[in-house]
Design an enzyme around this catalytic site. Structure first.
Site, PDB file in Angstrom:
ATOM      1  N   TYR A  58      -1.416  -0.367  11.190  1.00 45.14           N
ATOM      2  CA  TYR A  58      -1.547  -1.162  10.041  1.00 45.14           C
ATOM      3  C   TYR A  58      -0.656  -0.956   8.942  1.00 45.14           C
ATOM      4  O   TYR A  58      -0.058  -1.753   8.565  1.00 45.14           O
ATOM      5  CB  TYR A  58      -3.196  -0.480   9.493  1.00 45.14           C
ATOM      6  CG  TYR A  58      -3.076  -0.777   7.893  1.00 45.14           C
ATOM      7  CD1 TYR A  58      -3.128  -2.151   7.292  1.00 45.14           C
ATOM      8  CD2 TYR A  58      -2.961   0.143   6.901  1.00 45.14           C
ATOM      9  CE1 TYR A  58      -3.341  -2.474   6.292  1.00 45.14           C
ATOM     10  CE2 TYR A  58      -3.118  -0.105   5.809  1.00 45.14           C
ATOM     11  CZ  TYR A  58      -3.446  -1.519   5.217  1.00 45.14           C
ATOM     12  OH  TYR A  58      -3.310  -1.745   3.673  1.00 45.14           O
ATOM     13  N   LYS A 100       2.224  -3.125   7.342  1.00 46.27           N
ATOM     14  CA  LYS A 100       2.389  -3.560   5.993  1.00 46.27           C
ATOM     15  C   LYS A 100       3.820  -3.418   5.375  1.00 46.27           C
ATOM     16  O   LYS A 100       4.404  -3.896   4.707  1.00 46.27           O
ATOM     17  CB  LYS A 100       1.397  -2.562   5.057  1.00 46.27           C
ATOM     18  CG  LYS A 100       0.110  -3.133   5.236  1.00 46.27           C
ATOM     19  CD  LYS A 100      -0.360  -4.307   4.829  1.00 46.27           C
ATOM     20  CE  LYS A 100      -0.327  -4.456   3.197  1.00 46.27           C
ATOM     21  NZ  LYS A 100      -0.577  -5.807   2.649  1.00 46.27           N
ATOM     22  N   THR A 124       0.951  -1.353   0.008  1.00 45.70           N
ATOM     23  CA  THR A 124      -0.120   0.009   0.019  1.00 45.70           C
ATOM     24  C   THR A 124       0.795   1.236  -0.166  1.00 45.70           C
ATOM     25  O   THR A 124       1.896   1.170   0.688  1.00 45.70           O
ATOM     26  CB  THR A 124      -0.790  -0.068   1.229  1.00 45.70           C
ATOM     27  OG1 THR A 124      -1.540   1.277   1.447  1.00 45.70           O
ATOM     28  CG2 THR A 124      -0.083  -0.349   2.371  1.00 45.70           C
ATOM     29  N   ASP A 125       0.125   2.476  -0.552  1.00 48.21           N
ATOM     30  CA  ASP A 125       1.111   3.785  -0.504  1.00 48.21           C
ATOM     31  C   ASP A 125       1.142   4.379   0.856  1.00 48.21           C
ATOM     32  O   ASP A 125       2.115   4.981   1.225  1.00 48.21           O
ATOM     33  CB  ASP A 125       0.300   4.701  -1.303  1.00 48.21           C
ATOM     34  CG  ASP A 125      -1.045   5.060  -0.937  1.00 48.21           C
ATOM     35  OD1 ASP A 125      -1.628   4.272   0.127  1.00 48.21           O
ATOM     36  OD2 ASP A 125      -1.695   5.866  -1.675  1.00 48.21           O
ATOM     37  N   GLU A 126       0.606   3.346   1.997  1.00 48.23           N
ATOM     38  CA  GLU A 126       0.333   3.886   3.268  1.00 48.23           C
ATOM     39  C   GLU A 126       1.726   3.783   3.976  1.00 48.23           C
ATOM     40  O   GLU A 126       2.258   4.287   4.896  1.00 48.23           O
ATOM     41  CB  GLU A 126      -0.716   3.319   4.156  1.00 48.23           C
ATOM     42  CG  GLU A 126      -1.842   3.876   3.767  1.00 48.23           C
ATOM     43  CD  GLU A 126      -2.989   3.541   4.728  1.00 48.23           C
ATOM     44  OE1 GLU A 126      -2.648   3.551   5.975  1.00 48.23           O
ATOM     45  OE2 GLU A 126      -4.446   3.632   4.485  1.00 48.23           O
TER      46      GLU A 126
HETATM   47  P1  NAD Z   1     -10.156  -6.660   2.928  1.00 42.56           P
HETATM   48  O1  NAD Z   1      -9.989  -6.501   4.333  1.00 42.56           O
HETATM   49  O2  NAD Z   1     -11.287  -6.490   2.034  1.00 42.56           O
HETATM   50  O3  NAD Z   1      -9.854  -8.376   2.664  1.00 42.56           O
HETATM   51  C1  NAD Z   1      -9.022  -9.002   3.163  1.00 42.56           C
HETATM   52  C2  NAD Z   1      -9.126 -10.744   2.934  1.00 42.56           C
HETATM   53  O4  NAD Z   1      -8.165 -11.070   3.834  1.00 42.56           O
HETATM   54  C3  NAD Z   1     -10.368 -10.989   3.589  1.00 42.56           C
HETATM   55  O5  NAD Z   1     -11.160 -11.952   2.873  1.00 42.56           O
HETATM   56  C4  NAD Z   1      -9.977 -11.770   4.890  1.00 42.56           C
HETATM   57  O6  NAD Z   1     -10.871 -12.799   5.119  1.00 42.56           O
HETATM   58  C5  NAD Z   1      -8.624 -12.171   4.525  1.00 42.56           C
HETATM   59  N1  NAD Z   1      -7.898 -12.567   5.638  1.00 42.56           N
HETATM   60  C6  NAD Z   1      -7.597 -11.798   6.654  1.00 42.56           C
HETATM   61  N2  NAD Z   1      -6.636 -12.274   7.509  1.00 42.56           N
HETATM   62  C7  NAD Z   1      -6.313 -13.383   7.077  1.00 42.56           C
HETATM   63  C8  NAD Z   1      -5.442 -14.838   7.394  1.00 42.56           C
HETATM   64  N3  NAD Z   1      -4.866 -14.362   8.600  1.00 42.56           N
HETATM   65  N4  NAD Z   1      -5.339 -15.587   6.604  1.00 42.56           N
HETATM   66  C9  NAD Z   1      -5.999 -15.954   5.339  1.00 42.56           C
HETATM   67  N5  NAD Z   1      -7.136 -14.699   5.020  1.00 42.56           N
HETATM   68  C10 NAD Z   1      -6.968 -13.741   5.881  1.00 42.56           C
HETATM   69  O7  NAD Z   1      -8.824  -5.967   2.157  1.00 42.56           O
HETATM   70  P2  NAD Z   1      -8.674  -5.406   0.857  1.00 42.56           P
HETATM   71  O8  NAD Z   1      -9.201  -4.079   0.922  1.00 42.56           O
HETATM   72  O9  NAD Z   1      -9.127  -6.257  -0.228  1.00 42.56           O
HETATM   73  O10 NAD Z   1      -7.196  -5.090   0.697  1.00 42.56           O
HETATM   74  C11 NAD Z   1      -6.373  -6.483   0.183  1.00 42.56           C
HETATM   75  C12 NAD Z   1      -4.823  -6.016   0.147  1.00 42.56           C
HETATM   76  O11 NAD Z   1      -4.684  -4.849  -0.614  1.00 42.56           O
HETATM   77  C13 NAD Z   1      -4.418  -5.775   1.608  1.00 42.56           C
HETATM   78  O12 NAD Z   1      -3.126  -6.572   1.784  1.00 42.56           O
HETATM   79  C14 NAD Z   1      -4.249  -4.255   1.607  1.00 42.56           C
HETATM   80  O13 NAD Z   1      -3.278  -3.979   2.567  1.00 42.56           O
HETATM   81  C15 NAD Z   1      -4.030  -3.968   0.393  1.00 42.56           C
HETATM   82  N6  NAD Z   1      -4.525  -2.757  -0.300  1.00 42.56           N
HETATM   83  C16 NAD Z   1      -5.538  -2.204  -0.013  1.00 42.56           C
HETATM   84  C17 NAD Z   1      -6.039  -1.070  -0.498  1.00 42.56           C
HETATM   85  C18 NAD Z   1      -7.474  -0.499  -0.544  1.00 42.56           C
HETATM   86  O14 NAD Z   1      -7.809   0.647  -0.765  1.00 42.56           O
HETATM   87  N7  NAD Z   1      -8.379  -1.433  -0.231  1.00 42.56           N
HETATM   88  C19 NAD Z   1      -5.098  -0.259  -1.175  1.00 42.56           C
HETATM   89  C20 NAD Z   1      -3.930  -0.511  -1.077  1.00 42.56           C
HETATM   90  C21 NAD Z   1      -3.355  -1.940  -0.927  1.00 42.56           C
HETATM   91  O1  TDX Z   2     -16.220   7.025   8.388  1.00 41.38           O
HETATM   92  C1  TDX Z   2     -15.293   7.389   8.049  1.00 41.38           C
HETATM   93  N1  TDX Z   2     -14.849   8.743   7.800  1.00 41.38           N
HETATM   94  C2  TDX Z   2     -13.969   9.384   7.203  1.00 41.38           C
HETATM   95  O2  TDX Z   2     -13.832  10.541   7.139  1.00 41.38           O
HETATM   96  C3  TDX Z   2     -14.114   6.589   7.633  1.00 41.38           C
HETATM   97  C4  TDX Z   2     -14.202   5.056   7.500  1.00 41.38           C
HETATM   98  C5  TDX Z   2     -12.971   7.142   6.977  1.00 41.38           C
HETATM   99  N2  TDX Z   2     -12.840   8.681   6.958  1.00 41.38           N
HETATM  100  C6  TDX Z   2     -11.819   8.960   6.300  1.00 41.38           C
HETATM  101  C7  TDX Z   2     -10.188   8.613   6.776  1.00 41.38           C
HETATM  102  C8  TDX Z   2      -9.336   8.754   5.388  1.00 41.38           C
HETATM  103  O3  TDX Z   2      -8.861   9.704   5.514  1.00 41.38           O
HETATM  104  O4  TDX Z   2     -11.841   8.838   4.849  1.00 41.38           O
HETATM  105  C9  TDX Z   2     -10.482   8.504   4.420  1.00 41.38           C
HETATM  106  C10 TDX Z   2     -10.322   6.898   3.660  1.00 41.38           C
HETATM  107  O5  TDX Z   2     -10.481   6.140   4.910  1.00 41.38           O
HETATM  108  P1  TDX Z   2     -10.553   4.521   4.858  1.00 41.38           P
HETATM  109  O6  TDX Z   2     -11.483   4.237   3.743  1.00 41.38           O
HETATM  110  O7  TDX Z   2     -10.766   3.969   6.205  1.00 41.38           O
HETATM  111  O8  TDX Z   2      -9.123   4.156   3.909  1.00 41.38           O
HETATM  112  P2  TDX Z   2      -7.719   4.620   4.316  1.00 41.38           P
HETATM  113  O9  TDX Z   2      -7.239   5.005   5.726  1.00 41.38           O
HETATM  114  O10 TDX Z   2      -7.342   5.731   3.382  1.00 41.38           O
HETATM  115  O11 TDX Z   2      -6.973   3.213   3.765  1.00 41.38           O
HETATM  116  C11 TDX Z   2      -7.276   2.603   2.679  1.00 41.38           C
HETATM  117  O12 TDX Z   2      -6.407   2.753   1.605  1.00 41.38           O
HETATM  118  C12 TDX Z   2      -5.050   2.312   1.917  1.00 41.38           C
HETATM  119  C13 TDX Z   2      -7.451   1.023   2.804  1.00 41.38           C
HETATM  120  O13 TDX Z   2      -8.397   0.770   4.005  1.00 41.38           O
HETATM  121  C14 TDX Z   2      -5.979   0.386   3.118  1.00 41.38           C
HETATM  122  O14 TDX Z   2      -6.279  -1.024   3.267  1.00 41.38           O
HETATM  123  C15 TDX Z   2      -4.987   0.733   2.141  1.00 41.38           C
HETATM  124  O15 TDX Z   2      -3.835   0.453   2.611  1.00 41.38           O
END
Ligand code: NAD
Ligand code: TDX
Length: 339
Positions: free
Chosen positions: A153, A157, A125-127
């Site tokens: 988190y 990562k 992730t970019d985080e």
């Molecule tokens: P998500 O939370 O929707 O899904 C995570 C999945 O992993 C779930 O199905 C969960 O059951 C499974 N899981 C959790 N712990 C596990 C374990 N111990 N063993 C096996 N399975 C397990 O997450 P997402 O948003 O789909 O993110 C997927 C990946 O992408 C993550 O690694 C996250 O860090 C990365 N990522 C997410 C975003 C975003 O915006 N959502 C952006 C950049 C990177």
């Molecule tokens: O109720 C809310 N109100 C609010 O203002 C929630 C849930 C979030 N926010 C804000 C926090 C953040 O600035 O919105 C922005 C986005 O929040 P999230 O959806 O929780 O995402 P973020 O914290 O940016 O992280 C996401 O992007 C990077 C994913 O959850 C991560 O898994 C990924 O790595």
């Protein structure tokens, strides 16, 4: 070609499975997922109809189980999406983030080494780069930006990324890492900003905006992320990190207002609540490397993507209503009850 997709019952992993079934109909795909609160087998209902797809329930940090799965299946490629992914939960309870995100990654890489996996891809992730100031719009994260994390988190990562790079240098494991900006699209769990705001607006519930809503995220439609990973696992250079992002920076408040407008609701629903602890100000990706080396460019604009996403939530109410009517209600009360 046989690919292991971990975390495939979650948001991005499930979209990746559907993407790969279309892009490479001759590939065998195995999904390994623990089905935590974020995993949902119903999401994979269509995928499961394909005889080249298999679902296995299990924990990526369970060494014995992971090793026997790898020995049995002999994967060519592993794409690790499995993670605890929600920043707010990591502030409440960091422990499980370290177990899954760090030790789970180590376990998968040990099994990949033992069984001669040809490519281990870590979805990061970019985080991991921390945040950028709002008053420097000229700054972007590149692959050489120092790691500088803010939340448990992102620290978990980043730790995993360092371990993946160490396994490449020390053991010669053929790895790649991608660091993507915020994704949105179908099957996004309604604890995250965009699906939470859509679900609340549709139910005429308050829309909880943290702080002043000025934090900026760089939004990418999930399918564009999936295509980038497909390109990296096939043509990316071993040992390299690739940033993924589409220059789509938006302040949270503007995203919320866009959703309100598209749903024909009132801005009176917006409620400013206590800010997230350690809240990152701005994320912005420089995707020059993946563009220059692999020819990747995003194909979905934010205007198209947000409309497609809103339509998906309107047409798939049963999927998210089931989630918000269950155990998730306790989470919501805990997080937002006294905010
Ligand atoms: P998500 O939370 O929707 O899904 C995570 C999945 O992993 C779930 O199905 C969960 O059951 C499974 N899981 C959790 N712990 C596990 C374990 N111990 N063993 C096996 N399975 C397990 O997450 P997402 O948003 O789909 O993110 C997927 C990946 O992408 C993550 O690694 C996250 O860090 C990365 N990522 C997410 C975003 C975003 O915006 N959502 C952006 C950049 C990177
Ligand atoms: O109720 C809310 N109100 C609010 O203002 C929630 C849930 C979030 N926010 C804000 C926090 C953040 O600035 O919105 C922005 C986005 O929040 P999230 O959806 O929780 O995402 P973020 O914290 O940016 O992280 C996401 O992007 C990077 C994913 O959850 C991560 O898994 C990924 O790595």
């Amino acid at each position: 070609m046989k690919i292991l997709v971990t975390g495939g019952a979650g948001f991005i992993g499930s979209n990746f499975i559907y993407y790969m079934q279309k892009a490479h109909p001759d590939y065998s795909l195995v999904c390994l997922d623990k089905l935590t609160y974020a995993g949902n087998l119903e999401t994979l209902e269509e995928a499961l109809k394909n005889p080249l797809f298999k679902f296995v329930k299990g924990d990526i940090a369970d060494r014995e189980f992971v090793f026997s799965l790898f020995e049995e299946e002999k994967f060519d490629i592993v794409v690790n999406f499995a993670a605890e992914s929600h920043v707010d939960r990591s502030i409440e309870n960091p422990g499980v983030f370290l177990t899954t995100n760090i030790l789970g990654t180590q376990t998968l890489m040990d099994a990949a080494r033992a069984t001669g996996v040809k490519r281990y891809h870590q979805v990061s992730t970019d985080e991991v780069y921390g945040d950028l100031p709002l008053d420097r719009p000229d700054l972007f994260f590149t692959e050489t930006t120092p790691i500088h994390t803010s939340s448990p988190y992102s620290a978990s990562k980043a730790s995993a990324d360092l371990l993946v790079q160490a396994y490449h240098r020390t053991f010669g494991l053929p790895i790649t890492i991608s660091r993507c900006s915020n994704n949105y699209g179908p099957y996004h769990f309604p604890e995250k900003l965009i699906p939470l705001m859509i679900a609340n607006a549709l139910n005429d519930k308050p829309l909880p905006v943290y702080g002043q809503g000025l934090n900026v995220r760089d939004w990418l439609y999930v399918e564009d992320h999936c295509r980038a990973i497909d390109m990296i696992i096939h043509n990316g250079r071993v040992g390299e990190v690739y940033n993924i992002g589409g220059h789509n920076e938006k302040a949270n408040i503007d995203v919320v207002k866009t959703i309100i407008k598209a749903l024909g609701k009132s801005e009176d629903l917006i409620t400013y609540v206590t800010d997230r602890a350690g809240h990152d100000m701005r994320y912005a990706i420089d995707p020059t490397k993946i563009h220059d080396e692999l020819g990747w460019l995003p194909t979905t604009t934010f205007d198209e993507g947000i409309q497609k996403t809103i339509d998906w939530y309107l047409n798939n109410r049963a999927w998210w209503e089931k989630i918000i009517s269950g155990e998730y209600q306790n989470y919501y009360e805990k997080m937002y009850g006294n905010r």
